[in-house]
Design a protein around this motif. Structure first.
Motif, PDB file in Angstrom:
ATOM      1  N   GLN A 141       0.852  -1.189   0.000  1.00 10.22           N
ATOM      2  CA  GLN A 141       0.000   0.000   0.000  1.00 10.22           C
ATOM      3  C   GLN A 141       0.884   1.233   0.000  1.00 10.22           C
ATOM      4  O   GLN A 141       1.985   1.205   0.536  1.00 10.22           O
ATOM      5  CB  GLN A 141      -0.947   0.022   1.198  1.00 10.22           C
ATOM      6  N   SER A 142       0.413   2.293  -0.632  1.00  9.21           N
ATOM      7  CA  SER A 142       1.139   3.561  -0.626  1.00  9.21           C
ATOM      8  C   SER A 142       0.438   4.517   0.326  1.00  9.21           C
ATOM      9  O   SER A 142      -0.791   4.637   0.294  1.00  9.21           O
ATOM     10  CB  SER A 142       1.186   4.177  -2.029  1.00  9.21           C
TER      11      SER A 142
ATOM     12  N   GLU B  56       1.934  10.081  -0.926  1.00  7.10           N
ATOM     13  CA  GLU B  56       3.356   9.712  -1.007  1.00  7.10           C
ATOM     14  C   GLU B  56       3.528   8.509  -1.942  1.00  7.10           C
ATOM     15  O   GLU B  56       3.908   7.416  -1.505  1.00  7.10           O
ATOM     16  CB  GLU B  56       3.914   9.403   0.385  1.00  7.10           C
ATOM     17  N   PRO B  57       3.260   8.692  -3.238  1.00  8.95           N
ATOM     18  CA  PRO B  57       3.319   7.559  -4.162  1.00  8.95           C
ATOM     19  C   PRO B  57       4.720   6.982  -4.355  1.00  8.95           C
ATOM     20  O   PRO B  57       4.868   5.881  -4.883  1.00  8.95           O
ATOM     21  CB  PRO B  57       2.786   8.153  -5.477  1.00  8.95           C
ATOM     22  N   GLN B  58       5.759   7.697  -3.916  1.00  8.68           N
ATOM     23  CA  GLN B  58       7.123   7.185  -4.046  1.00  8.68           C
ATOM     24  C   GLN B  58       7.415   6.076  -3.031  1.00  8.68           C
ATOM     25  O   GLN B  58       8.435   5.396  -3.125  1.00  8.68           O
ATOM     26  CB  GLN B  58       8.157   8.311  -3.931  1.00  8.68           C
TER      27      GLN B  58
ATOM     28  N   ILE C 124       6.053   2.500  -1.152  1.00  8.99           N
ATOM     29  CA  ILE C 124       5.138   1.363  -1.174  1.00  8.99           C
ATOM     30  C   ILE C 124       5.405   0.567   0.092  1.00  8.99           C
ATOM     31  O   ILE C 124       6.428  -0.103   0.221  1.00  8.99           O
ATOM     32  CB  ILE C 124       5.345   0.485  -2.417  1.00  8.99           C
TER      33      ILE C 124
ATOM     34  N   SER D 166      10.783   4.515  -4.273  1.00  9.98           N
ATOM     35  CA  SER D 166      11.152   4.775  -5.660  1.00  9.98           C
ATOM     36  C   SER D 166      12.138   5.942  -5.692  1.00  9.98           C
ATOM     37  O   SER D 166      11.841   7.014  -5.169  1.00  9.98           O
ATOM     38  CB  SER D 166       9.888   5.116  -6.452  1.00  9.98           C
TER      39      SER D 166
END
Length: 126
Positions: free
Chosen positions: A34-35, A39-41, A43, A58
């Motif tokens: 889940q992210s 904060e999509p960078q 996981i 990432s």
């Protein structure tokens, strides 16, 4: 006086390989992914470590690992670690990136875990 603890173990992965790495690590460790909101960078691999966060981050650059140290006083913790020989590299918001003797990266971040977990595991520094 302030407190700090290692809170997060990050598997830094080149951006184009982050999804594949997250799929691998979640299957290898028997967890989901889940992210965090906004904060999509990152996981997260929830439940992979007890009382700590394990996450894929990432990045632009080569694969590596790094630790986050959370604290109730970021400036005091940065000063303590630089006094021990770490070198400050950069800052993003309230996160300070340092290089420890030996070349490893670490980040000093504000308190973000459950307050009871932090109190149970944190070290108090003069």
């Amino acid at each position: 006086m302030h407190r700090s603890r290692v809170s997060t173990f990050l598997i830094d992965t080149p951006a184009e390989q982050a999804a594949e790495a997250a799929t691998f690590w979640s299957a290898a460790l028997g967890t989901s992914t889940q992210s965090p909101p906004g904060e999509p960078q990152f996981i997260d691999l929830p439940g992979a470590l007890t009382d700590h966060v394990l996450a894929i981050q990432s990045i632009e650059g080569e694969a590596r690992y790094h630790l986050d140290i959370e604290t109730d006083d970021v400036d005091a913790e940065v000063a303590r670690l630089t006094g021990l020989g770490a070198v400050k590299l950069s800052q993003w918001l309230d996160c300070h990136t340092l290089r420890a003797p030996g070349g490893h990266l670490l980040c000093v971040i504000p308190l973000h875990s459950d307050p009871e977990v932090f109190a149970r595991h944190a070290t108090t520094w003069p």
